[in-house]
Write a protein that holds these residues in place. Structure first.
Motif, PDB file in Angstrom:
ATOM      1  N   GLN A 129       0.813  -1.214   0.000  1.00 47.47           N
ATOM      2  CA  GLN A 129       0.000   0.000   0.000  1.00 47.47           C
ATOM      3  C   GLN A 129       0.854   1.276   0.000  1.00 47.47           C
ATOM      4  O   GLN A 129       0.569   2.222  -0.728  1.00 47.47           O
ATOM      5  CB  GLN A 129      -0.916  -0.018   1.225  1.00 47.47           C
ATOM      6  CG  GLN A 129      -2.005   1.049   1.182  1.00 47.47           C
ATOM      7  CD  GLN A 129      -2.874   1.012   2.436  1.00 47.47           C
ATOM      8  OE1 GLN A 129      -2.896   0.007   3.161  1.00 47.47           O
ATOM      9  NE2 GLN A 129      -3.574   2.100   2.694  1.00 47.47           N
ATOM     10  N   HIS A 130       1.917   1.283   0.838  1.00 46.34           N
ATOM     11  CA  HIS A 130       2.669   2.526   1.043  1.00 46.34           C
ATOM     12  C   HIS A 130       4.044   2.519   0.390  1.00 46.34           C
ATOM     13  O   HIS A 130       4.687   3.558   0.302  1.00 46.34           O
ATOM     14  CB  HIS A 130       2.836   2.793   2.547  1.00 46.34           C
ATOM     15  CG  HIS A 130       1.542   2.857   3.299  1.00 46.34           C
ATOM     16  ND1 HIS A 130       0.738   3.984   3.297  1.00 46.34           N
ATOM     17  CD2 HIS A 130       0.900   1.933   4.054  1.00 46.34           C
ATOM     18  CE1 HIS A 130      -0.344   3.749   4.037  1.00 46.34           C
ATOM     19  NE2 HIS A 130      -0.264   2.505   4.507  1.00 46.34           N
ATOM     20  N   GLY A 131       4.518   1.349  -0.010  1.00 38.91           N
ATOM     21  CA  GLY A 131       5.885   1.239  -0.507  1.00 38.91           C
ATOM     22  C   GLY A 131       6.842   1.008   0.651  1.00 38.91           C
ATOM     23  O   GLY A 131       6.534   1.317   1.807  1.00 38.91           O
ATOM     24  N   ALA A 132       8.043   0.468   0.317  1.00 34.41           N
ATOM     25  CA  ALA A 132       9.015   0.155   1.372  1.00 34.41           C
ATOM     26  C   ALA A 132       9.566   1.414   2.022  1.00 34.41           C
ATOM     27  O   ALA A 132       9.951   1.408   3.187  1.00 34.41           O
ATOM     28  CB  ALA A 132      10.153  -0.684   0.792  1.00 34.41           C
ATOM     29  N   VAL A 133       9.618   2.511   1.256  1.00 39.76           N
ATOM     30  CA  VAL A 133      10.121   3.770   1.809  1.00 39.76           C
ATOM     31  C   VAL A 133       8.907   4.590   2.254  1.00 39.76           C
ATOM     32  O   VAL A 133       8.358   5.395   1.500  1.00 39.76           O
ATOM     33  CB  VAL A 133      10.957   4.536   0.762  1.00 39.76           C
ATOM     34  CG1 VAL A 133      11.449   5.860   1.334  1.00 39.76           C
ATOM     35  CG2 VAL A 133      12.132   3.681   0.305  1.00 39.76           C
ATOM     36  N   SER A 134       8.469   4.341   3.478  1.00 41.27           N
ATOM     37  CA  SER A 134       7.251   5.000   3.974  1.00 41.27           C
ATOM     38  C   SER A 134       7.233   4.970   5.488  1.00 41.27           C
ATOM     39  O   SER A 134       7.941   4.181   6.115  1.00 41.27           O
ATOM     40  CB  SER A 134       6.005   4.278   3.440  1.00 41.27           C
ATOM     41  OG  SER A 134       5.943   2.964   3.979  1.00 41.27           O
ATOM     42  N   GLU A 135       6.432   5.832   6.054  1.00 42.43           N
ATOM     43  CA  GLU A 135       6.319   5.927   7.503  1.00 42.43           C
ATOM     44  C   GLU A 135       5.823   4.601   8.105  1.00 42.43           C
ATOM     45  O   GLU A 135       6.440   4.095   9.051  1.00 42.43           O
ATOM     46  CB  GLU A 135       5.394   7.105   7.837  1.00 42.43           C
ATOM     47  CG  GLU A 135       5.504   7.632   9.263  1.00 42.43           C
ATOM     48  CD  GLU A 135       4.672   6.844  10.265  1.00 42.43           C
ATOM     49  OE1 GLU A 135       3.798   6.061   9.832  1.00 42.43           O
ATOM     50  OE2 GLU A 135       4.934   7.011  11.464  1.00 42.43           O
ATOM     51  N   PRO A 136       4.737   4.006   7.594  1.00 41.64           N
ATOM     52  CA  PRO A 136       4.254   2.781   8.241  1.00 41.64           C
ATOM     53  C   PRO A 136       5.274   1.644   8.196  1.00 41.64           C
ATOM     54  O   PRO A 136       5.404   0.892   9.155  1.00 41.64           O
ATOM     55  CB  PRO A 136       2.994   2.426   7.429  1.00 41.64           C
ATOM     56  CG  PRO A 136       2.605   3.673   6.723  1.00 41.64           C
ATOM     57  CD  PRO A 136       3.856   4.457   6.499  1.00 41.64           C
ATOM     58  N   VAL A 137       6.012   1.550   7.071  1.00 41.50           N
ATOM     59  CA  VAL A 137       6.957   0.439   6.946  1.00 41.50           C
ATOM     60  C   VAL A 137       8.162   0.627   7.863  1.00 41.50           C
ATOM     61  O   VAL A 137       8.601  -0.310   8.536  1.00 41.50           O
ATOM     62  CB  VAL A 137       7.385   0.249   5.473  1.00 41.50           C
ATOM     63  CG1 VAL A 137       8.565  -0.722   5.378  1.00 41.50           C
ATOM     64  CG2 VAL A 137       6.207  -0.281   4.656  1.00 41.50           C
ATOM     65  N   VAL A 138       8.675   1.841   7.926  1.00 35.52           N
ATOM     66  CA  VAL A 138       9.857   2.043   8.763  1.00 35.52           C
ATOM     67  C   VAL A 138       9.472   1.877  10.239  1.00 35.52           C
ATOM     68  O   VAL A 138      10.252   1.352  11.054  1.00 35.52           O
ATOM     69  CB  VAL A 138      10.515   3.415   8.436  1.00 35.52           C
ATOM     70  CG1 VAL A 138       9.793   4.558   9.081  1.00 35.52           C
ATOM     71  CG2 VAL A 138      11.974   3.412   8.797  1.00 35.52           C
ATOM     72  N   ARG A 139       8.271   2.261  10.563  1.00 31.13           N
ATOM     73  CA  ARG A 139       7.778   2.045  11.926  1.00 31.13           C
ATOM     74  C   ARG A 139       7.647   0.545  12.222  1.00 31.13           C
ATOM     75  O   ARG A 139       8.091   0.064  13.283  1.00 31.13           O
ATOM     76  CB  ARG A 139       6.427   2.750  12.092  1.00 31.13           C
ATOM     77  CG  ARG A 139       5.792   2.610  13.470  1.00 31.13           C
ATOM     78  CD  ARG A 139       4.435   3.308  13.527  1.00 31.13           C
ATOM     79  NE  ARG A 139       4.568   4.764  13.495  1.00 31.13           N
ATOM     80  CZ  ARG A 139       4.774   5.505  14.585  1.00 31.13           C
ATOM     81  NH1 ARG A 139       4.864   4.937  15.772  1.00 31.13           N
ATOM     82  NH2 ARG A 139       4.880   6.818  14.492  1.00 31.13           N
ATOM     83  N   ALA A 140       7.095  -0.190  11.272  1.00 31.60           N
ATOM     84  CA  ALA A 140       6.936  -1.635  11.464  1.00 31.60           C
ATOM     85  C   ALA A 140       8.288  -2.344  11.526  1.00 31.60           C
ATOM     86  O   ALA A 140       8.454  -3.334  12.256  1.00 31.60           O
ATOM     87  CB  ALA A 140       6.078  -2.219  10.341  1.00 31.60           C
ATOM     88  N   MET A 141       9.259  -1.827  10.762  1.00 27.43           N
ATOM     89  CA  MET A 141      10.615  -2.402  10.833  1.00 27.43           C
ATOM     90  C   MET A 141      11.184  -2.229  12.241  1.00 27.43           C
ATOM     91  O   MET A 141      11.773  -3.154  12.809  1.00 27.43           O
ATOM     92  CB  MET A 141      11.540  -1.722   9.809  1.00 27.43           C
ATOM     93  CG  MET A 141      11.292  -2.122   8.362  1.00 27.43           C
ATOM     94  SD  MET A 141      12.188  -1.042   7.168  1.00 27.43           S
ATOM     95  CE  MET A 141      13.912  -1.368   7.611  1.00 27.43           C
ATOM     96  N   ALA A 142      11.048  -1.035  12.799  1.00 28.05           N
ATOM     97  CA  ALA A 142      11.557  -0.779  14.149  1.00 28.05           C
ATOM     98  C   ALA A 142      10.845  -1.666  15.165  1.00 28.05           C
ATOM     99  O   ALA A 142      11.479  -2.265  16.053  1.00 28.05           O
ATOM    100  CB  ALA A 142      11.383   0.699  14.506  1.00 28.05           C
TER     101      ALA A 142
END
Lengths: 424, 424
Positions: A322-335
């Protein structure tokens, strides 16, 4: 006091070696009040060396010679001094003692090459070299003091703090050591900082000289005074500086961002974990460059592909779609995934477009999302540094560590990193 | 042909900037047959600059001047040339056109500082600068050709290949370009390689000159000829070299180990994964420094603590208890765990004692176990490099990539890396 520098060696002429010795000499001696005003570099050419020494000795009261003290035939310094001063080369007892002691520690007898290093001009005196086999040489020519040092950097470094400095101080007792305070900043360039000091510290005293040394990622700011009587004045300047740019000051002297972050984590008894995409392990590498990192760092994840972000870190595939790998939700989920899998207390996650390929209109090369903070307190922010792949990775790695530093210190705002001067 | 180099700039005297321009100039021009024989560096001091130019122009037929072309008051090169040659500074039409075009591209009008850069000695000619606002300057003094270049490295680099080289070739048509072949080696030092060539290639032709450029982790070997007629001879030398040390030659020109490994993985359509302990992410960082790494690399694990080796990579706690984290069974299990979790085809795993703390009698600082290879074909080996933490991490990261390179090429033996010359 102005001094000259003569460097010798064919490798310096061909460019096969980048000369870092002269910067070391200049920086080391400047704080003692000796400024390099003239620097000459020549190959292993006896006539050129002699001619340059002769000329420089008419212009300066002291010359530091670097290189040419080794045991091989292309090491010509002693011979050049002999020609210059018309003194024969004779065996010096304390040079011989040094060479014998040096060889003895290695369980070998001094050979002809070693013994060549004991033959110095008759009136020369020996400069102690605590590391290498070659002693340094001190000699006067005209009214100039010549101090000859080895080209091997650790040997040079040891002598600059020891016998060379001693000889300079003895020869020129009036030279005034500078008292330098070195601060390290991240996120601000030299010109921006200069402007801030000019604008916000209008009563800056002339006794406290401001100097800069640009580095990436940290900028070094030097506050220099020449007289101990001005120490309080310098402290006052530092205090003022900290009031206007304190958040950008990460440490002092040789501190790195990793040193500072690790120190904060240790004091707060927190464990760090990392989830890196575009920085590809550089943050982990910077952290583990520090001895003792293991006390606060156990796990790093380089989740370079989307599949690994999902399988290893548990990022929801739907978020990436939905948001792409470079996105707020993904980087948050990575953390969050890294925190959960490592049981660490705080995390950094980064996902960006390092380039040169992979940019889109929406997310051009240089875009990066960073997440940082604790389990219940994750912050995120998007930055944009289109500066080339290598520089992007370097800046983002440092930026992420600085954001964590500020988080650990309780600073809440994301600063205006690398603000540009208004263009003319 | 011998030439001289004059560098100007206060930042070069204080050591705040390490001069890498002169190495760039020397290397770039040497292959064209112009050897830097004399290098002088002075601060932004008009009289010193003029005096040095005057002196060097009596000794050499060409001088490259670097720095001092910028728009500020401490950029003194044009003024120095004017004093040196007693020529007035006049506005040069093609310099003005360049500055206007340069400013126009940025949507600004040329200001006074920009226009200062169009004032050159009357008889000077302009050297094109394809990047920056400052044009270079060519001028004769006595029988010497002076070529003045900007201090900004990318501008200098572009001009060395362009207008500067053109001016030198035009001025000195007899200078013979050298034909250089550059090979990159890993795992062998300069003196060892010199000895091998001396011992095993006794009929080496004098037309093919061997040169070295020491670097870490790669050593550059240069094979130079001056005449195209000797190209076949050089090829023959390279062939001989490859017969004796071929396994150590990883690539050519600017190749890195990561470039080569990624290329091999791409051609073999294999995916790589990494499990790093003592290198702490440096191998992943080296791999992801290369644009396009994502085609062969998806997942890296920095398993710095034993707990993470167990929880993230699935290493059996009993193995760690029994053998220690730095051991053959653990490094093998780390590689297997990474392969399983990433679904990659081949892996590197490293576990060692980077130091300075953590060494034991059994496993002193510098000990490292490396595993590399594919799922059904894992190799392991123990190495020992007690060289300090930073150098240890650098060497081990490169070593691991080289072992994988050899594996992908089907070389089966672990070579005698960094063999020492027999000590005297």
């Amino acid at each position: 006091m102005k001094i000259a520098l003569l460097l010798t060696g064919n490798e310096l002429m061909t460019g096969d070696t980048v000369d870092s010795n002269s910067a070391m000499i200049a920086q080391s001696l400047a704080v003692q009040g000796f400024d390099v005003a003239h620097k000459v570099t020549v190959g292993d050419d006896l006539n050129l060396i002699v001619a340059e020494l002769d000329k420089l000795s008419t212009m300066y009261s002291a010359i530091i010679v670097n290189g040419g003290l080794g045991p091989t035939v292309d090491d010509l310094t002693a011979q050049a001094l002999s020609m210059l001063t018309a003194q024969p080369l004779v065996e010096h007892a304390n040079a011989l003692a040094h060479v014998n002691e040096w060889c003895g520690r290695r369980g070998v007898a001094a050979n002809a090459a070693n013994l060549k290093q004991t033959m110095l001009p008759a009136k020369a005196s020996v400069l102690a070299n605590p590391i290498g086999s070659a002693v340094g040489i001190a000699l006067h020519h005209r009214n100039c003091l010549l101090l000859c040092t080895p080209g091997v950097p650790p040997e040079l470094a040891a002598m600059l703090e020891g016998s060379v400095l001693e000889a300079l101080k003895q020869g020129f007792p009036d030279a005034t050591a500078r008292l330098v305070r070195r601060l390290k900043l991240f996120g601000m360039g030299e010109s921006a900082l200069q402007q801030i000091i000019a604008d916000q510290c209008p009563n800056w005293p002339s006794e406290v000289v401001v100097g800069f040394r640009a580095g990436m990622p940290l900028l070094e700011l030097k506050l220099e005074i020449e007289d101990e009587a001005h120490l309080a004045l310098r402290d006052q300047c530092e205090k003022e500086l900290r009031q206007v740019v304190g958040g950008f000051i990460v440490g002092e002297n040789d501190d790195t961002l990793s040193d500072i972050v690790i120190g904060l984590l240790q004091r707060q008894q927190q464990q760090l974990t990392l989830a890196e995409s575009c920085t590809g392990g550089m943050i982990a590498s910077n952290i583990t460059a520090v001895s003792g990192a293991s006390s606060v760092f156990g796990a790093g994840f380089v989740s370079y592909s989307n599949a690994i972000k999902e399988s290893v870190l548990g990022v929801d595939a739907a978020l990436i779609n939905q948001h792409g790998a470079v996105s707020e939700p993904v980087v948050r989920a990575m953390a969050e995934g890294a925190l959960q899998r490592s049981s660490a207390d705080c995390a950094i996650a980064v996902s960006g477009v390092a380039g040169p390929e992979g940019g889109t209109d929406d997310k051009p090369v240089g875009t990066v999302w960073i997440a940082w903070g604790g389990v219940d307190n994750l912050n995120t922010h998007c930055f944009h540094y289109p500066v080339g792949r290598a520089m992007f990775q370097t800046i983002v790695s440092a930026l992420a560590l600085d954001l964590l530093r500020r988080y650990l210190l309780g600073f809440n705002e994301v600063p205006n990193y690398f603000q540009r001067k208004r263009s003319k």
